[in-house]
Design a protein around this motif. Structure first.
Motif, PDB file in Angstrom:
ATOM      1  N   VAL A   1     -27.435   3.618   3.303  1.00 50.49           N
ATOM      2  CA  VAL A   1     -26.786   5.245   3.169  1.00 50.49           C
ATOM      3  C   VAL A   1     -25.947   5.991   1.676  1.00 50.49           C
ATOM      4  O   VAL A   1     -25.405   5.161   0.795  1.00 50.49           O
ATOM      5  CB  VAL A   1     -25.539   5.222   4.336  1.00 50.49           C
ATOM      6  CG1 VAL A   1     -25.588   4.219   5.414  1.00 50.49           C
ATOM      7  CG2 VAL A   1     -23.915   3.918   3.443  1.00 50.49           C
ATOM      8  N   ARG A   2     -26.133   7.034   1.942  1.00 51.12           N
ATOM      9  CA  ARG A   2     -25.676   8.244   0.794  1.00 51.12           C
ATOM     10  C   ARG A   2     -24.539   8.803   1.004  1.00 51.12           C
ATOM     11  O   ARG A   2     -24.211   9.662   1.944  1.00 51.12           O
ATOM     12  CB  ARG A   2     -27.223   8.377   0.100  1.00 51.12           C
ATOM     13  CG  ARG A   2     -26.916   9.435  -1.475  1.00 51.12           C
ATOM     14  CD  ARG A   2     -28.059  10.056  -1.644  1.00 51.12           C
ATOM     15  NE  ARG A   2     -29.101   8.553  -2.114  1.00 51.12           N
ATOM     16  CZ  ARG A   2     -28.740   7.814  -3.188  1.00 51.12           C
ATOM     17  NH1 ARG A   2     -28.428   8.491  -3.876  1.00 51.12           N
ATOM     18  NH2 ARG A   2     -30.264   7.382  -3.430  1.00 51.12           N
ATOM     19  N   SER A   3     -23.384   9.498   0.058  1.00 51.10           N
ATOM     20  CA  SER A   3     -22.866  10.831  -0.060  1.00 51.10           C
ATOM     21  C   SER A   3     -22.977  10.939  -0.914  1.00 51.10           C
ATOM     22  O   SER A   3     -22.821  10.769  -2.299  1.00 51.10           O
ATOM     23  CB  SER A   3     -21.225   9.760   0.478  1.00 51.10           C
ATOM     24  OG  SER A   3     -20.325  11.038   0.634  1.00 51.10           O
TER      25      SER A   3
ATOM     26  N   PHE B   1     -21.932   1.945   9.288  1.00 47.67           N
ATOM     27  CA  PHE B   1     -21.495   3.128   8.418  1.00 47.67           C
ATOM     28  C   PHE B   1     -19.981   3.692   8.371  1.00 47.67           C
ATOM     29  O   PHE B   1     -19.735   3.883   9.653  1.00 47.67           O
ATOM     30  CB  PHE B   1     -22.349   2.963   8.085  1.00 47.67           C
ATOM     31  CG  PHE B   1     -22.612   4.298   9.622  1.00 47.67           C
ATOM     32  CD1 PHE B   1     -22.818   5.506   9.738  1.00 47.67           C
ATOM     33  CD2 PHE B   1     -24.071   3.494  10.018  1.00 47.67           C
ATOM     34  CE1 PHE B   1     -23.446   6.419   9.952  1.00 47.67           C
ATOM     35  CE2 PHE B   1     -24.356   4.865  11.418  1.00 47.67           C
ATOM     36  CZ  PHE B   1     -24.625   6.262  10.700  1.00 47.67           C
TER      37      PHE B   1
ATOM     38  N   ASN C   1     -23.480  13.743   3.706  1.00 48.05           N
ATOM     39  CA  ASN C   1     -23.487  12.466   3.879  1.00 48.05           C
ATOM     40  C   ASN C   1     -25.727  11.903   5.002  1.00 48.05           C
ATOM     41  O   ASN C   1     -25.512  13.040   5.740  1.00 48.05           O
ATOM     42  CB  ASN C   1     -23.057  12.235   4.484  1.00 48.05           C
ATOM     43  CG  ASN C   1     -21.577  12.069   4.461  1.00 48.05           C
ATOM     44  OD1 ASN C   1     -21.077  11.754   3.410  1.00 48.05           O
ATOM     45  ND2 ASN C   1     -20.419  12.286   4.868  1.00 48.05           N
TER      46      ASN C   1
ATOM     47  N   ALA D   1     -19.300   5.925   0.329  1.00 46.46           N
ATOM     48  CA  ALA D   1     -19.879   5.294   1.513  1.00 46.46           C
ATOM     49  C   ALA D   1     -19.482   4.015   1.374  1.00 46.46           C
ATOM     50  O   ALA D   1     -19.687   2.761   0.457  1.00 46.46           O
ATOM     51  CB  ALA D   1     -21.293   5.377   0.513  1.00 46.46           C
ATOM     52  N   ASN D   2     -19.928   2.854   2.436  1.00 50.84           N
ATOM     53  CA  ASN D   2     -19.492   1.412   3.321  1.00 50.84           C
ATOM     54  C   ASN D   2     -20.613   1.809   4.376  1.00 50.84           C
ATOM     55  O   ASN D   2     -20.811   2.112   5.503  1.00 50.84           O
ATOM     56  CB  ASN D   2     -18.343   1.703   3.138  1.00 50.84           C
ATOM     57  CG  ASN D   2     -17.897  -0.049   3.546  1.00 50.84           C
ATOM     58  OD1 ASN D   2     -18.540  -0.915   2.878  1.00 50.84           O
ATOM     59  ND2 ASN D   2     -16.528  -0.618   3.766  1.00 50.84           N
TER      60      ASN D   2
ATOM     61  N   LEU E   1     -18.901   7.035   5.909  1.00 50.26           N
ATOM     62  CA  LEU E   1     -18.664   8.561   5.221  1.00 50.26           C
ATOM     63  C   LEU E   1     -18.928   9.463   5.208  1.00 50.26           C
ATOM     64  O   LEU E   1     -18.166   9.767   6.338  1.00 50.26           O
ATOM     65  CB  LEU E   1     -20.650   9.027   5.306  1.00 50.26           C
ATOM     66  CG  LEU E   1     -21.872   7.793   5.568  1.00 50.26           C
ATOM     67  CD1 LEU E   1     -23.494   8.225   5.451  1.00 50.26           C
ATOM     68  CD2 LEU E   1     -21.865   6.642   3.798  1.00 50.26           C
TER      69      LEU E   1
ATOM     70  N   VAL F   1     -23.357   5.322  -2.918  1.00 47.77           N
ATOM     71  CA  VAL F   1     -24.420   4.353  -1.648  1.00 47.77           C
ATOM     72  C   VAL F   1     -24.383   2.970  -1.594  1.00 47.77           C
ATOM     73  O   VAL F   1     -22.958   2.938  -2.456  1.00 47.77           O
ATOM     74  CB  VAL F   1     -25.467   4.599  -2.990  1.00 47.77           C
ATOM     75  CG1 VAL F   1     -26.762   4.104  -2.342  1.00 47.77           C
ATOM     76  CG2 VAL F   1     -26.286   5.997  -3.582  1.00 47.77           C
ATOM     77  N   SER F   2     -24.582   3.021   0.107  1.00 44.83           N
ATOM     78  CA  SER F   2     -24.328   1.432   0.239  1.00 44.83           C
ATOM     79  C   SER F   2     -25.523   1.022   0.703  1.00 44.83           C
ATOM     80  O   SER F   2     -25.625   2.075   1.674  1.00 44.83           O
ATOM     81  CB  SER F   2     -23.074   1.002   1.207  1.00 44.83           C
ATOM     82  OG  SER F   2     -22.798  -0.142   1.334  1.00 44.83           O
TER      83      SER F   2
END
Length: 418
Positions: free
Chosen positions: A154-156, A25, A147, A304-305, A27, A184-185
């Protein structure tokens, strides 16, 4: 009976799909409630703008490793000064709080600033009343960048807000300002939202309520024009690409032409006509320190990735090898023995027809390899006829008449002993 039917339906219903666990991930988030960009001719800096300051600035980063970093600053002068001072002057910019993982510190708090960094979360907060004399006063100013890494996503997020922002000693006032960006991802796709809102503008005491976030209120741009102020309405967007998402909100941009403003306020005659003649020529430019000032209200970005975790396959099972069969004594290729089952993953050898040896059968005297026997016989006959002809021709030349002296005729026998 009714309960049995409900139980049967529950057993037959498909189980809910479970989200894949997160693997790698990346962020990042940053938020700046108010940014002031200064354009001046006093500083010999080739870049534009020559000065910048971001009030209540926050920034966070979190990536696989995990590696995290959080930054908060009540007055952030930009990365060139904020992070470049240790290399230039040997000491860090003092008005900031930092946290890092795993190097530490895990958290830090200063006046109006708070940061923390861990393996699954990084967060930074900055908020305080800000005032730049004659230029800007902000109440209820704050920003937060966060983050977070969960089991399935995962969220930013980046959020800014302000109760009131007063520009140019109260000539322009904004209230109820809020910007927010979320990305979000879940490892398979990215999503996000980006919103902003402004409650009201006040220009020279005249109120302009904001009825729709899509466009500025009617008459607001005309009210700002005599002051030399150009307004650019904010924009917000979310861009998804692959498994990642980027959400941004670019804030209200007010560009102030300082030369027009000072003329409108009647300061031009005082500065240029009264004070300028009293100062040395070298100090006259100090009366006009700014050429242009740009104020950006609300600037947020969240990225986010992530990628789903991949389960490693079990170790390969060794493929059984076929038993080795000794080759035949004559060098040929032996066929597999009857009844031998095929082995998985092993291609059986092809059956090869043995080539007969050249010595397998007796040969005739006339059997020359590659030459027909008829040609051999014809060649022998021609050679015999030629030899007989040559002998007859010699007899004709040397022994065709008797010798007058009585000696024998013909070719003498050279093999006889003398």
């Amino acid at each position: 009976m009714r309960y049995a039917l409900v139980l049967l339906l529950l057993l037959l219903s498909p189980a809910p799909a479970q989200a894949a666990e997160i693997g790698g991930f990346t962020l990042s988030a940053h938020a700046a409630p108010v940014s002031v960009l200064l354009h001046t001719d006093l500083l010999p800096v080739p870049a534009e703008p020559q000065g910048e300051v971001h009030l209540s600035y926050t920034q966070t980063e979190l990536g696989s490793g995990p590696i995290g970093r959080s930054l908060a600053s009540s007055v952030w002068p930009g990365a060139a000064v904020g992070t470049g001072l240790p290399q230039l002057l040997g000491f860090a910019y003092p008005v900031q709080a930092n946290a890092a993982h795993p190097g530490g510190p895990a958290d830090e708090s200063k006046s109006g600033m708070r940061v923390s960094a861990g393996a699954s979360k990084t967060e930074s907060y900055a908020g305080a009343r800000q005032e730049v004399p004659f230029l800007l006063t902000a109440d209820g100013l704050s920003s937060t960048s966060t983050n977070v890494v969960g089991a399935s996503e995962v969220r930013s997020s980046a959020v800014t807000s302000a109760q009131t922002i007063s520009l140019l000693a109260g000539l322009v006032v904004m209230s109820g300002v809020k910007f927010e960006s979320v990305a979000v991802s879940d490892g398979s796709k990215g999503s996000g939202t980006s919103t902003f809102s402004v409650a009201e503008f006040t220009v020279l005491g005249q109120k302009f309520p904001v009825k729709s976030p899509a466009a500025p209120p009617d008459g607001l741009l005309k009210a700002l024009e005599p002051l030399g102020i150009t307004l650019t309405w904010p924009t917000s967007a979310t861009k998804t690409e692959g498994t990642g998402a980027t959400s941004t909100s670019r804030g209200l941009t007010l560009t102030v032409d300082v030369m027009v403003l000072r003329t409108k306020l009647g300061l031009g005659g005082i500065l240029d006509g009264v004070l300028a003649p009293l100062l040395p020529k070298e100090l006259v430019p100090l009366l006009n320190p700014l050429r242009k000032m740009v104020v950006i209200v609300g600037d947020t970005e969240a990225v986010a990735n992530a990628s789903a975790s991949v389960s490693l396959p079990p170790p390969d099972v060794p493929v059984p090898q076929a038993p080795l069969v000794p080759p035949p004594a004559d060098g040929g290729v032996s066929a597999p023995s009857p009844g031998t089952p095929p082995v998985a993953g092993v291609t059986p050898p092809r059956a090869v027809t043995p080539v007969a040896s050249s010595r397998a059968r007796p040969r005739s005297l006339l059997d020359f390899p590659g030459v027909p026997a008829l040609i051999v016989l014809a060649g022998l006959g021609i050679a015999a006829a030629g030899a007989f002809g040559m002998k007859s021709f010699g007899t004709f030349l040397l022994g065709g008449a008797p010798c007058p002296s009585g000696h024998p005729t013909g070719v003498p026998d050279l093999r006889a002993n003398s």
